[in-house]
Design a protein around this motif. Sequence first.
Motif, PDB file in Angstrom:
ATOM      1  N   UNK A 274       0.880  -1.227   0.218  1.00  0.00           N
ATOM      2  CA  UNK A 274      -0.035  -0.063  -0.204  1.00  0.00           C
ATOM      3  C   UNK A 274       0.869   1.176   0.165  1.00  0.00           C
ATOM      4  N   UNK A 275       0.314   2.386  -0.756  1.00  0.00           N
ATOM      5  CA  UNK A 275       1.192   3.421  -0.974  1.00  0.00           C
ATOM      6  C   UNK A 275       0.996   4.353   0.537  1.00  0.00           C
ATOM      7  N   UNK A 276       2.045   4.527   1.327  1.00  0.00           N
ATOM      8  CA  UNK A 276       1.946   5.272   2.163  1.00  0.00           C
ATOM      9  C   UNK A 276       1.675   6.808   2.078  1.00  0.00           C
ATOM     10  N   UNK A 277       0.934   7.728   2.920  1.00  0.00           N
ATOM     11  CA  UNK A 277       0.625   9.016   2.448  1.00  0.00           C
ATOM     12  C   UNK A 277       1.406   9.833   3.488  1.00  0.00           C
ATOM     13  N   UNK A 278       1.878  10.839   3.023  1.00  0.00           N
ATOM     14  CA  UNK A 278       2.673  11.879   3.585  1.00  0.00           C
ATOM     15  C   UNK A 278       2.204  13.171   3.660  1.00  0.00           C
ATOM     16  N   UNK A 279       2.032  14.286   4.212  1.00  0.00           N
ATOM     17  CA  UNK A 279       1.692  15.681   4.206  1.00  0.00           C
ATOM     18  C   UNK A 279       2.347  16.729   4.499  1.00  0.00           C
ATOM     19  N   UNK A 280       2.355  17.556   3.445  1.00  0.00           N
ATOM     20  CA  UNK A 280       3.210  18.938   3.725  1.00  0.00           C
ATOM     21  C   UNK A 280       2.081  20.151   3.606  1.00  0.00           C
ATOM     22  N   UNK A 281       1.950  20.791   4.501  1.00  0.00           N
ATOM     23  CA  UNK A 281       0.862  21.899   4.516  1.00  0.00           C
ATOM     24  C   UNK A 281      -0.585  21.289   4.518  1.00  0.00           C
ATOM     25  N   UNK A 285       0.713  13.533  -0.051  1.00  0.00           N
ATOM     26  CA  UNK A 285       1.545  12.749  -1.338  1.00  0.00           C
ATOM     27  C   UNK A 285       2.038  11.614  -1.062  1.00  0.00           C
ATOM     28  N   UNK A 286       2.329  10.746  -1.856  1.00  0.00           N
ATOM     29  CA  UNK A 286       2.580   9.305  -1.832  1.00  0.00           C
ATOM     30  C   UNK A 286       4.185   9.291  -2.532  1.00  0.00           C
ATOM     31  N   UNK A 287       4.820   8.292  -1.849  1.00  0.00           N
ATOM     32  CA  UNK A 287       6.074   8.183  -2.766  1.00  0.00           C
ATOM     33  C   UNK A 287       6.182   6.787  -3.501  1.00  0.00           C
ATOM     34  N   UNK A 288       5.057   5.990  -3.411  1.00  0.00           N
ATOM     35  CA  UNK A 288       4.861   5.094  -4.227  1.00  0.00           C
ATOM     36  C   UNK A 288       3.461   4.860  -5.150  1.00  0.00           C
ATOM     37  N   UNK A 289       3.355   4.160  -6.056  1.00  0.00           N
ATOM     38  CA  UNK A 289       2.066   4.225  -6.865  1.00  0.00           C
ATOM     39  C   UNK A 289       1.556   2.899  -7.167  1.00  0.00           C
ATOM     40  N   UNK A 290       1.752   1.931  -6.222  1.00  0.00           N
ATOM     41  CA  UNK A 290       1.193   0.637  -6.708  1.00  0.00           C
ATOM     42  C   UNK A 290      -0.143   0.424  -6.908  1.00  0.00           C
ATOM     43  N   UNK A 291      -1.057   1.662  -6.482  1.00  0.00           N
ATOM     44  CA  UNK A 291      -2.595   1.542  -6.686  1.00  0.00           C
ATOM     45  C   UNK A 291      -2.666   2.062  -8.085  1.00  0.00           C
ATOM     46  N   UNK A 292      -1.832   2.460  -8.819  1.00  0.00           N
ATOM     47  CA  UNK A 292      -2.059   2.911 -10.090  1.00  0.00           C
ATOM     48  C   UNK A 292      -3.012   4.034 -10.310  1.00  0.00           C
ATOM     49  N   UNK A 300      -6.715   9.090  -7.652  1.00  0.00           N
ATOM     50  CA  UNK A 300      -6.428   9.872  -6.278  1.00  0.00           C
ATOM     51  C   UNK A 300      -5.502  11.007  -6.474  1.00  0.00           C
ATOM     52  N   UNK A 301      -5.077  11.214  -7.860  1.00  0.00           N
ATOM     53  CA  UNK A 301      -4.209  12.464  -8.168  1.00  0.00           C
ATOM     54  C   UNK A 301      -2.798  11.906  -8.652  1.00  0.00           C
ATOM     55  N   UNK A 302      -2.464  10.519  -8.325  1.00  0.00           N
ATOM     56  CA  UNK A 302      -1.305   9.981  -8.950  1.00  0.00           C
ATOM     57  C   UNK A 302      -1.513   9.374 -10.345  1.00  0.00           C
ATOM     58  N   UNK A 303      -0.553   9.278 -11.292  1.00  0.00           N
ATOM     59  CA  UNK A 303      -0.703   8.793 -12.406  1.00  0.00           C
ATOM     60  C   UNK A 303      -1.636   7.492 -12.652  1.00  0.00           C
ATOM     61  N   UNK A 304      -2.305   7.484 -13.532  1.00  0.00           N
ATOM     62  CA  UNK A 304      -3.236   6.289 -13.610  1.00  0.00           C
ATOM     63  C   UNK A 304      -2.402   5.161 -14.565  1.00  0.00           C
ATOM     64  N   UNK A 305      -2.199   4.007 -13.925  1.00  0.00           N
ATOM     65  CA  UNK A 305      -1.653   2.910 -14.686  1.00  0.00           C
ATOM     66  C   UNK A 305      -2.546   2.016 -15.103  1.00  0.00           C
TER      67      UNK A 305
END
Length: 389
Positions: A274-281, A285-292, A300-305
């Motif tokens: 699972x793509x862990x979530x982080x927050x800035x302000x 954001x996420x550092x991985x995109x296994x969810x595509x 979810x805002x990440x590239x669709x794969x």
Amino acid sequence: MSSLRFLTAGESHGPRLTAILEGLPAGLALDLSRIDRDLARRQQGYGRGGRMKIEKDHVEVLSGVRFGETLGGPITLSVENRDFKNWTDRMAPFGEPAGEPVTAARPGHADLTGYKKYARKDIRDILERSSARETTMRVAVGGVCKEFLRALGVSVVSHVTKIGGVAIDPAKVDVTKILGTDAPLDPDGLNCYDAEAEERMKARIREAMAAGDTLGGTFEVIARGLPLGLGSHIQWDRRLDARLAGAMMSIQAIKGVEIGAGFEYAEKPGSAMHDEMYIEDTHVYRKTNNAGGLEGGMTNGEPVIVRAVMKPIPTLMQPLHSVDVAKKEPVLACKERSDACAVSAASVVGEAMVAFVLAQAIVEKFGGDAMTDVKAAIAAYDERVEKDW
Ligand code: EPS
């Protein structure tokens, strides 16, 4: 009824292919040269057959566009089958067909079931419409949808990841550099971004051709710049991953689809996947995109794969055991001129189908009357979901 929809029409060796696309907003500027470029990309690829030397696909727009801008009405697109002139005796809408009917069904093809289901006496009545020639119109429709997405800052690209067991090394491919429509044209190119693997794929295709055989493979489509929240968790038929998978599976010869890490989810625990979530302000954001790019059936805002696998084409020059549908006896399958490998063509068709589904989801969420309204609705929504949630 869906707000954006299309139909295609036409037989592989008939006079023309046509599509009607309805539901795009008015005020979208269209660049036909980009659509023609995608049509050219679909035609190329090492291992394609003689037909691609005859056709030079070019889209004509017959309705819904005036002086380069959409009007909001149905857009009719049409492409000539240059080969029709060589097939008038077998493909004319009226009169008597010349020559013998096709009766030797091909394993893996629509031939046998279509022949029985539609009560025909010639397998040609089935193969002409089941042919992947129809994907020309998917690419034309997808090209118009890509123009819409481009105007909204969304890109859709693809690349081939495996052919006949020869895979790319993912470490060698920078997916942010994949060019899509802007890629240089190369009749022998395979839409592969690992040059060394591409050469081995070509060698593998050469071997298959020499053996009268065919090859399948896998490809990946990537869409960037999408608003968050396209699709919905609320109902099964609104889940965007389901719609993308269905659209991809509708492409001729596609046998499997996965989103993001897909079947790899069976290999590792949740902590690794699972793509862990982080927050800035207020920005998550996420550092991985296994969810595509899709969670709960929503972007979810990440590239669709989206990935798909194409089976080897069923028309083998070294034909397989089958049955003659007229004589009801064993026979070797028919061999018509065909392609040995069309995975790179399928990757361009995949881009088109993904572009259509994404354009449809945008029109559903943000409206589809006027381009200015769509842009204003997306801007207001983006602002709200980024800052005020
Ligand atoms: C196809 C058979 C071949 C392919 C064709 C799909 O055509 P033909 O029978 O004319 O040699 O080249 O693909 C296209 C024409 C195309 O534009 O992609 C089939 O039977 O599916």
